[in-house]
Design a protein around this motif. Structure first.
Motif, PDB file in Angstrom:
ATOM      1  N   LEU A 141      20.239  41.024   3.749  1.00  0.00           N
ATOM      2  CA  LEU A 141      19.446  39.896   3.261  1.00  0.00           C
ATOM      3  C   LEU A 141      17.967  40.073   3.603  1.00  0.00           C
ATOM      4  O   LEU A 141      17.090  39.702   2.817  1.00  0.00           O
ATOM      5  CB  LEU A 141      19.985  38.598   3.851  1.00  0.00           C
ATOM      6  CG  LEU A 141      21.421  38.249   3.422  1.00  0.00           C
ATOM      7  CD1 LEU A 141      21.950  37.054   4.205  1.00  0.00           C
ATOM      8  CD2 LEU A 141      21.487  37.975   1.930  1.00  0.00           C
ATOM      9  N   PHE A 142      17.692  40.658   4.757  1.00  0.00           N
ATOM     10  CA  PHE A 142      16.298  40.930   5.124  1.00  0.00           C
ATOM     11  C   PHE A 142      15.677  41.953   4.178  1.00  0.00           C
ATOM     12  O   PHE A 142      14.555  41.757   3.680  1.00  0.00           O
ATOM     13  CB  PHE A 142      16.234  41.445   6.562  1.00  0.00           C
ATOM     14  CG  PHE A 142      14.878  41.970   6.948  1.00  0.00           C
ATOM     15  CD1 PHE A 142      13.844  41.099   7.264  1.00  0.00           C
ATOM     16  CD2 PHE A 142      14.628  43.340   6.993  1.00  0.00           C
ATOM     17  CE1 PHE A 142      12.585  41.582   7.610  1.00  0.00           C
ATOM     18  CE2 PHE A 142      13.386  43.828   7.337  1.00  0.00           C
ATOM     19  CZ  PHE A 142      12.356  42.941   7.650  1.00  0.00           C
ATOM     20  N   LEU A 143      16.393  43.025   3.905  1.00  0.00           N
ATOM     21  CA  LEU A 143      15.868  44.071   3.024  1.00  0.00           C
ATOM     22  C   LEU A 143      15.713  43.572   1.588  1.00  0.00           C
ATOM     23  O   LEU A 143      14.860  44.065   0.849  1.00  0.00           O
ATOM     24  CB  LEU A 143      16.783  45.295   3.062  1.00  0.00           C
ATOM     25  CG  LEU A 143      16.827  46.051   4.399  1.00  0.00           C
ATOM     26  CD1 LEU A 143      17.865  47.161   4.355  1.00  0.00           C
ATOM     27  CD2 LEU A 143      15.455  46.609   4.752  1.00  0.00           C
ATOM     28  N   ALA A 144      16.530  42.595   1.188  1.00  0.00           N
ATOM     29  CA  ALA A 144      16.391  42.023  -0.146  1.00  0.00           C
ATOM     30  C   ALA A 144      15.177  41.106  -0.242  1.00  0.00           C
ATOM     31  O   ALA A 144      14.511  41.041  -1.277  1.00  0.00           O
ATOM     32  CB  ALA A 144      17.663  41.251  -0.513  1.00  0.00           C
ATOM     33  N   ALA A 145      14.869  40.397   0.847  1.00  0.00           N
ATOM     34  CA  ALA A 145      13.794  39.409   0.817  1.00  0.00           C
ATOM     35  C   ALA A 145      12.440  39.967   1.225  1.00  0.00           C
ATOM     36  O   ALA A 145      11.404  39.408   0.834  1.00  0.00           O
ATOM     37  CB  ALA A 145      14.160  38.235   1.736  1.00  0.00           C
ATOM     38  N   PHE A 146      12.413  41.041   1.993  1.00  0.00           N
ATOM     39  CA  PHE A 146      11.159  41.543   2.554  1.00  0.00           C
ATOM     40  C   PHE A 146      10.177  42.054   1.504  1.00  0.00           C
ATOM     41  O   PHE A 146       8.998  41.649   1.507  1.00  0.00           O
ATOM     42  CB  PHE A 146      11.477  42.633   3.585  1.00  0.00           C
ATOM     43  CG  PHE A 146      10.276  43.169   4.302  1.00  0.00           C
ATOM     44  CD1 PHE A 146       9.583  42.383   5.222  1.00  0.00           C
ATOM     45  CD2 PHE A 146       9.828  44.468   4.079  1.00  0.00           C
ATOM     46  CE1 PHE A 146       8.473  42.872   5.901  1.00  0.00           C
ATOM     47  CE2 PHE A 146       8.730  44.966   4.749  1.00  0.00           C
ATOM     48  CZ  PHE A 146       8.053  44.170   5.664  1.00  0.00           C
ATOM     49  N   PRO A 147      10.571  42.930   0.567  1.00  0.00           N
ATOM     50  CA  PRO A 147       9.589  43.462  -0.389  1.00  0.00           C
ATOM     51  C   PRO A 147       8.890  42.407  -1.238  1.00  0.00           C
ATOM     52  O   PRO A 147       7.657  42.499  -1.426  1.00  0.00           O
ATOM     53  CB  PRO A 147      10.431  44.429  -1.241  1.00  0.00           C
ATOM     54  CG  PRO A 147      11.560  44.819  -0.372  1.00  0.00           C
ATOM     55  CD  PRO A 147      11.875  43.599   0.416  1.00  0.00           C
ATOM     56  N   PRO A 148       9.582  41.386  -1.788  1.00  0.00           N
ATOM     57  CA  PRO A 148       8.842  40.406  -2.602  1.00  0.00           C
ATOM     58  C   PRO A 148       7.754  39.672  -1.832  1.00  0.00           C
ATOM     59  O   PRO A 148       6.683  39.401  -2.391  1.00  0.00           O
ATOM     60  CB  PRO A 148       9.947  39.434  -3.062  1.00  0.00           C
ATOM     61  CG  PRO A 148      11.203  40.212  -3.002  1.00  0.00           C
ATOM     62  CD  PRO A 148      11.039  41.140  -1.846  1.00  0.00           C
ATOM     63  N   VAL A 149       8.010  39.355  -0.563  1.00  0.00           N
ATOM     64  CA  VAL A 149       7.000  38.647   0.224  1.00  0.00           C
ATOM     65  C   VAL A 149       5.798  39.550   0.479  1.00  0.00           C
ATOM     66  O   VAL A 149       4.639  39.128   0.352  1.00  0.00           O
ATOM     67  CB  VAL A 149       7.598  38.152   1.557  1.00  0.00           C
ATOM     68  CG1 VAL A 149       6.542  37.399   2.364  1.00  0.00           C
ATOM     69  CG2 VAL A 149       8.791  37.247   1.314  1.00  0.00           C
ATOM     70  N   VAL A 150       6.056  40.804   0.828  1.00  0.00           N
ATOM     71  CA  VAL A 150       4.968  41.740   1.107  1.00  0.00           C
ATOM     72  C   VAL A 150       4.118  41.962  -0.142  1.00  0.00           C
ATOM     73  O   VAL A 150       2.880  41.914  -0.091  1.00  0.00           O
ATOM     74  CB  VAL A 150       5.529  43.082   1.634  1.00  0.00           C
ATOM     75  CG1 VAL A 150       4.391  44.072   1.856  1.00  0.00           C
ATOM     76  CG2 VAL A 150       6.293  42.876   2.923  1.00  0.00           C
ATOM     77  N   ILE A 151       4.764  42.207  -1.259  1.00  0.00           N
ATOM     78  CA  ILE A 151       4.032  42.498  -2.494  1.00  0.00           C
ATOM     79  C   ILE A 151       3.236  41.276  -2.954  1.00  0.00           C
ATOM     80  O   ILE A 151       2.088  41.403  -3.407  1.00  0.00           O
ATOM     81  CB  ILE A 151       5.007  42.979  -3.585  1.00  0.00           C
ATOM     82  CG1 ILE A 151       5.560  44.353  -3.196  1.00  0.00           C
ATOM     83  CG2 ILE A 151       4.327  43.040  -4.950  1.00  0.00           C
ATOM     84  CD1 ILE A 151       6.646  44.866  -4.101  1.00  0.00           C
TER      85      ILE A 151
ATOM     86  N   ARG B  91       9.360  32.002  -2.380  1.00  0.00           N
ATOM     87  CA  ARG B  91      10.333  31.410  -3.306  1.00  0.00           C
ATOM     88  C   ARG B  91      11.166  32.492  -3.991  1.00  0.00           C
ATOM     89  O   ARG B  91      12.400  32.383  -4.076  1.00  0.00           O
ATOM     90  CB  ARG B  91       9.615  30.576  -4.364  1.00  0.00           C
ATOM     91  CG  ARG B  91       9.029  29.278  -3.864  1.00  0.00           C
ATOM     92  CD  ARG B  91       8.384  28.490  -4.991  1.00  0.00           C
ATOM     93  NE  ARG B  91       9.352  28.057  -5.982  1.00  0.00           N
ATOM     94  CZ  ARG B  91       9.039  27.468  -7.124  1.00  0.00           C
ATOM     95  NH1 ARG B  91       7.758  27.290  -7.446  1.00  0.00           N
ATOM     96  NH2 ARG B  91       9.980  27.084  -7.971  1.00  0.00           N
ATOM     97  N   VAL B  92      10.494  33.543  -4.462  1.00  0.00           N
ATOM     98  CA  VAL B  92      11.213  34.643  -5.113  1.00  0.00           C
ATOM     99  C   VAL B  92      12.137  35.339  -4.114  1.00  0.00           C
ATOM    100  O   VAL B  92      13.293  35.649  -4.424  1.00  0.00           O
ATOM    101  CB  VAL B  92      10.222  35.646  -5.711  1.00  0.00           C
ATOM    102  CG1 VAL B  92      10.946  36.875  -6.231  1.00  0.00           C
ATOM    103  CG2 VAL B  92       9.424  34.998  -6.843  1.00  0.00           C
ATOM    104  N   ALA B  93      11.642  35.554  -2.889  1.00  0.00           N
ATOM    105  CA  ALA B  93      12.410  36.286  -1.885  1.00  0.00           C
ATOM    106  C   ALA B  93      13.657  35.528  -1.472  1.00  0.00           C
ATOM    107  O   ALA B  93      14.755  36.108  -1.392  1.00  0.00           O
ATOM    108  CB  ALA B  93      11.527  36.558  -0.663  1.00  0.00           C
ATOM    109  N   VAL B  94      13.516  34.232  -1.210  1.00  0.00           N
ATOM    110  CA  VAL B  94      14.676  33.443  -0.792  1.00  0.00           C
ATOM    111  C   VAL B  94      15.686  33.345  -1.934  1.00  0.00           C
ATOM    112  O   VAL B  94      16.898  33.427  -1.718  1.00  0.00           O
ATOM    113  CB  VAL B  94      14.234  32.045  -0.325  1.00  0.00           C
ATOM    114  CG1 VAL B  94      15.443  31.150  -0.060  1.00  0.00           C
ATOM    115  CG2 VAL B  94      13.397  32.157   0.951  1.00  0.00           C
ATOM    116  N   GLY B  95      15.192  33.191  -3.160  1.00  0.00           N
ATOM    117  CA  GLY B  95      16.099  33.158  -4.294  1.00  0.00           C
ATOM    118  C   GLY B  95      16.854  34.469  -4.465  1.00  0.00           C
ATOM    119  O   GLY B  95      18.070  34.471  -4.709  1.00  0.00           O
TER     120      GLY B  95
END
Length: 292
Positions: free
Chosen positions: A167-177, A222-226
């Motif tokens: 879940l971390f690896l799924a959410a991390f890139p959208p927040v960083v970008i 929002r994108v990352a949590v979704g």
């Protein structure tokens, strides 16, 4: 002095971009339209299942899904005629499955929400660092979660650790970008103006970059949590009980379509609630967004 949009007769100026309140006629009309749409969908679903257009093994009635939901949240007989009672599904109530998944989301996506903006600011303010890290970040973002869940299980086992990492690896890139995009979108003239007025690096970051970037960060969250929430089923494929994704997967394997649909509806409604909460927090954190 008369403000723009005001008149000499004291008429209130028009406020563009202001959302309709829930109690306004337009807001009530929007709620009525959505309620009517939902009622129409339920009626169409009931009619299709009652007319047996689709076999009820594949499309159970709304009543059957509701009974599966109630059964999953109550004590019930193990089987007809068997006096032994069991607790919910897999010895957990449905809300306990949901809570277990939310806890995993809170740890995995929560860590991404904390670390993602920090990494994004670092990459956004350093071209050298961005040139080194960004290709790997995009590579990770492009990977489907099912592509590396097996590797995480090998590394961390089938417990919660591998699920939280997924879940971390799924959410991390959208927040960083999203944070990098926000930093790059800040006008250089604004930064140079602040520096010419004597602002140091810390003041430029806290007074210029952070407020200007915050709307993009909230959007990325929002994108990352979704995305993390859509990954919860993949995260709970192995040893995912308790967990709403694990229960949905197990119910599908047992051909218990009614329970599967009940889980899917709960997952979808929870996703809407999470997004609404994050959106509301964003509106409170960046009240200047969308205002001239």
């Amino acid at each position: 002095m008369i403000s723009i949009g005001a008149t000499r007769t004291g008429t209130r100026p028009v406020e563009f971009g202001k959302a309709d309140s829930t109690g306004s006629p337009r807001g009530l009309r929007r709620i009525a339209v959505r309620a009517g749409s939902l009622a129409g969908l339920l009626l169409l679903w009931w009619a299709a299942s009652a007319a047996k257009v689709v076999d009820q093994q594949f499309l159970p009635t709304p009543g059957a899904v509701w009974r599966a939901f109630v059964r999953a949240n109550s004590w019930h007989e193990l089987a007809p005629g068997v006096p032994r009672e069991v607790r919910g599904e897999q010895n957990y109530f449905l809300w306990e499955h949901l809570l277990a998944s939310l806890q995993r989301i809170g740890l995995g996506a929560g860590a991404a929400v904390i670390l993602g903006p920090l990494a994004g600011f670092g990459l956004g303010t350093s071209r050298t660092l961005a040139a080194i890290v960004e290709p790997y970040l995009n590579f990770l973002r492009a990977l489907p979660p099912l592509g590396y869940i097996g590797l995480l299980i090998v590394w961390f086992g089938i417990g919660d650790t591998s699920k939280i990492w997924l879940l971390f690896l799924a959410a991390f890139p959208p927040v960083v970008i999203a944070t990098m995009t926000g930093v790059h979108g800040v006008s250089a003239d604004r930064i140079n103006s602040a520096r010419s007025l004597g602002a140091n690096r810390r003041q430029v970051i806290t007074r210029i970059l952070l407020p200007a970037t915050l709307p993009e960060v909230i959007g990325g969250i929002r994108v990352a949590v979704g995305f993390a929430w859509t990954t919860v089923v993949a995260a709970e494929l192995d040893n995912g009980i308790p967990g709403i994704g694990g229960l949905a997967y197990l119910a599908g394997q047992r051909l218990d379509t009614a329970l599967t649909l009940a889980c899917v509806i709960v997952i979808g409604l929870t996703a809407l609630a999470l997004d609404a909460v994050i959106k509301r927090i964003g509106d409170l954190a960046v009240p200047w967004k969308g205002k001239a």
